[in-house]
Design an enzyme around this catalytic site. Sequence first.
Site, PDB file in Angstrom:
ATOM      1  N   GLY A  72       0.729  -1.337  -0.052  1.00 12.80           N
ATOM      2  CA  GLY A  72       0.049  -0.007  -0.058  1.00 12.80           C
ATOM      3  C   GLY A  72       0.837   1.153  -0.180  1.00 12.80           C
ATOM      4  O   GLY A  72       1.901   1.235   0.223  1.00 12.80           O
ATOM      5  N   CYS A  73       0.137   2.208  -0.103  1.00 13.94           N
ATOM      6  CA  CYS A  73       0.988   3.380  -0.293  1.00 13.94           C
ATOM      7  C   CYS A  73       1.676   4.078   1.130  1.00 13.94           C
ATOM      8  O   CYS A  73       2.788   4.596   0.919  1.00 13.94           O
ATOM      9  CB  CYS A  73       0.019   4.786  -0.953  1.00 13.94           C
ATOM     10  SG  CYS A  73      -1.514   5.177   0.142  1.00 13.94           S
ATOM     11  N   HIS A  74       0.836   3.927   2.237  1.00 13.25           N
ATOM     12  CA  HIS A  74       1.556   4.401   3.578  1.00 13.25           C
ATOM     13  C   HIS A  74       2.784   3.311   3.843  1.00 13.25           C
ATOM     14  O   HIS A  74       3.645   3.883   4.115  1.00 13.25           O
ATOM     15  CB  HIS A  74       0.316   4.128   4.596  1.00 13.25           C
ATOM     16  CG  HIS A  74      -0.580   5.184   4.379  1.00 13.25           C
ATOM     17  ND1 HIS A  74      -1.935   4.885   3.790  1.00 13.25           N
ATOM     18  CD2 HIS A  74      -0.628   6.573   4.405  1.00 13.25           C
ATOM     19  CE1 HIS A  74      -2.812   6.029   3.943  1.00 13.25           C
ATOM     20  NE2 HIS A  74      -1.920   6.936   4.192  1.00 13.25           N
TER      21      HIS A  74
END
Length: 141
Positions: A72-74
């Site tokens: 994921g981006c985080h």
Amino acid sequence: ARAEMLNSADIAFLCLPDEAAVEAVNLIQNTHTAVIDTSTAHRTSPGWVYGFAELQGQYEKIAGSKRVANPGCHASGFIALVKPLISAELIDPEETPKNLLIRAVKRTRPDETRCAHAKKQYEAMCAFLGVHPFLGRYLPQ
């Protein structure tokens, strides 16, 4: 029809909610269809490779796998920031608390007073520690 399409594909990119991604993978009955799953459903599942190629050894694992869980981006942002610090031994994973936090705040317009205060705090900390971080050169003047 869905199972037929998945089983006839060389590669399937799943951009589905977790439950639907698990269901889609369960429809695949062959060993040739590669899957890249963008949901969180398989990121820690056995038999799946975590798709962050920048981590040492991951590129080869990704290239050789038929099941890749897209990070994921985080997580990508955190890993991209922290891993080099660990590699440079600026963060000791054995001595550092396991709960690291990186807080990013986006504002439409910078608050000049807050920015100036944060910069003074940063400069004071660097002076106290006697360090001159490379990234410090890129802070606004």
